[in-house]
Design an enzyme around this catalytic site. Structure first.
Site, PDB file in Angstrom:
ATOM      1  N   HIS A  42       7.560   5.773   3.716  1.00  0.00           N
ATOM      2  CA  HIS A  42       6.823   4.567   4.088  1.00  0.00           C
ATOM      3  C   HIS A  42       5.333   4.845   4.224  1.00  0.00           C
ATOM      4  O   HIS A  42       4.898   5.985   4.289  1.00  0.00           O
ATOM      5  CB  HIS A  42       7.358   3.978   5.399  1.00  0.00           C
ATOM      6  CG  HIS A  42       7.093   4.810   6.611  1.00  0.00           C
ATOM      7  ND1 HIS A  42       7.991   5.723   7.089  1.00  0.00           N
ATOM      8  CD2 HIS A  42       6.035   4.870   7.451  1.00  0.00           C
ATOM      9  CE1 HIS A  42       7.509   6.317   8.162  1.00  0.00           C
ATOM     10  NE2 HIS A  42       6.305   5.824   8.411  1.00  0.00           N
ATOM     11  N   ARG A  98      -1.709  -0.421  10.688  1.00  0.00           N
ATOM     12  CA  ARG A  98      -1.879  -1.009  12.019  1.00  0.00           C
ATOM     13  C   ARG A  98      -2.403  -2.433  11.848  1.00  0.00           C
ATOM     14  O   ARG A  98      -3.344  -2.653  11.088  1.00  0.00           O
ATOM     15  CB  ARG A  98      -2.851  -0.171  12.847  1.00  0.00           C
ATOM     16  CG  ARG A  98      -2.270   1.161  13.225  1.00  0.00           C
ATOM     17  CD  ARG A  98      -3.190   1.893  14.185  1.00  0.00           C
ATOM     18  NE  ARG A  98      -2.563   3.092  14.648  1.00  0.00           N
ATOM     19  CZ  ARG A  98      -2.892   4.312  14.227  1.00  0.00           C
ATOM     20  NH1 ARG A  98      -3.840   4.477  13.332  1.00  0.00           N
ATOM     21  NH2 ARG A  98      -2.277   5.354  14.710  1.00  0.00           N
ATOM     22  N   GLU A 110       5.419   0.035   6.899  1.00  0.00           N
ATOM     23  CA  GLU A 110       5.620  -0.045   8.344  1.00  0.00           C
ATOM     24  C   GLU A 110       4.395  -0.715   8.946  1.00  0.00           C
ATOM     25  O   GLU A 110       3.282  -0.217   8.827  1.00  0.00           O
ATOM     26  CB  GLU A 110       5.771   1.359   8.933  1.00  0.00           C
ATOM     27  CG  GLU A 110       5.779   1.392  10.442  1.00  0.00           C
ATOM     28  CD  GLU A 110       5.629   2.807  10.995  1.00  0.00           C
ATOM     29  OE1 GLU A 110       4.937   2.948  12.010  1.00  0.00           O
ATOM     30  OE2 GLU A 110       6.184   3.748  10.407  1.00  0.00           O
ATOM     31  N   ASN A 121       0.103  -2.537  18.114  1.00  0.00           N
ATOM     32  CA  ASN A 121      -0.160  -1.968  19.435  1.00  0.00           C
ATOM     33  C   ASN A 121      -0.561  -3.096  20.369  1.00  0.00           C
ATOM     34  O   ASN A 121      -1.510  -3.823  20.097  1.00  0.00           O
ATOM     35  CB  ASN A 121      -1.271  -0.918  19.353  1.00  0.00           C
ATOM     36  CG  ASN A 121      -0.832   0.282  18.541  1.00  0.00           C
ATOM     37  OD1 ASN A 121       0.127   0.943  18.880  1.00  0.00           O
ATOM     38  ND2 ASN A 121      -1.524   0.545  17.452  1.00  0.00           N
ATOM     39  N   HIS A 142      -6.288   1.273  -1.327  1.00  0.00           N
ATOM     40  CA  HIS A 142      -5.346   0.167  -1.518  1.00  0.00           C
ATOM     41  C   HIS A 142      -3.933   0.699  -1.714  1.00  0.00           C
ATOM     42  O   HIS A 142      -3.736   1.883  -1.932  1.00  0.00           O
ATOM     43  CB  HIS A 142      -5.748  -0.684  -2.721  1.00  0.00           C
ATOM     44  CG  HIS A 142      -5.639   0.047  -4.024  1.00  0.00           C
ATOM     45  ND1 HIS A 142      -6.640   0.869  -4.508  1.00  0.00           N
ATOM     46  CD2 HIS A 142      -4.649   0.098  -4.950  1.00  0.00           C
ATOM     47  CE1 HIS A 142      -6.266   1.372  -5.664  1.00  0.00           C
ATOM     48  NE2 HIS A 142      -5.065   0.921  -5.952  1.00  0.00           N
ATOM     49  N   GLU A 186      -3.147  -4.027  -4.674  1.00  0.00           N
ATOM     50  CA  GLU A 186      -3.331  -4.188  -6.119  1.00  0.00           C
ATOM     51  C   GLU A 186      -2.021  -4.665  -6.730  1.00  0.00           C
ATOM     52  O   GLU A 186      -0.950  -4.141  -6.425  1.00  0.00           O
ATOM     53  CB  GLU A 186      -3.718  -2.852  -6.747  1.00  0.00           C
ATOM     54  CG  GLU A 186      -3.915  -2.909  -8.240  1.00  0.00           C
ATOM     55  CD  GLU A 186      -4.270  -1.560  -8.845  1.00  0.00           C
ATOM     56  OE1 GLU A 186      -4.761  -1.545  -9.980  1.00  0.00           O
ATOM     57  OE2 GLU A 186      -4.074  -0.525  -8.175  1.00  0.00           O
TER      58      GLU A 186
END
Length: 127
Positions: A7, A11, A56, A60, A75, A121
């Protein structure tokens, strides 16, 4: 020795807005959601297939403002079967979309931007 990609972690500031973006714009499905309230964060994993590579999204709880994307991130990329149709879909969703370019008669590409400023992209292979 074998290495297998699992993965990429991004954030995000608004978890549900980010989840909606990746589901609607890239047709990913949520594969799992893990809340770690005691540690102050939630993880949401999205993928295009069971057991495949995942994105993922990390939220937070105490993050305010904006994350610095830095100058190292560029990207992520996804293949599409029809870049023109995909781009029209993205344009209709009122998100940031670049012009479509043809690269060396091998690829049609364009970029979209997610709610947190991450670039994605989209690539169609020209046969």
């Amino acid at each position: 020795m074998k290495f297998e990609m699992t993965h990429i972690c991004l954030r995000v500031l608004d978890l549900e807005k980010a989840v909606k973006f990746y589901k609607e714009e890239l047709q990913l499905k949520e594969t799992k959601r893990i809340e770690h309230k005691e540690y102050g964060f939630t993880l949401v994993y999205l993928s295009d297939k069971e057991g495949g590579y995942e994105i993922e999204l990390t939220y937070n709880y105490d993050q305010e403002g904006k994350y610095e994307l830095g100058n190292g991130y560029s990207h992520m990329a996804f293949y599409v079967d029809d870049a023109y149709k995909a781009r029209e879909l993205h344009l209709s969703h009122n998100i940031e979309v670049t012009q479509l370019k043809i690269i060396k008669d091998r690829y049609k590409i364009y970029f979209i931007t997610d709610p947190d400023g991450y670039k994605v992209e989209l690539i169609e292979r020209i046969k």
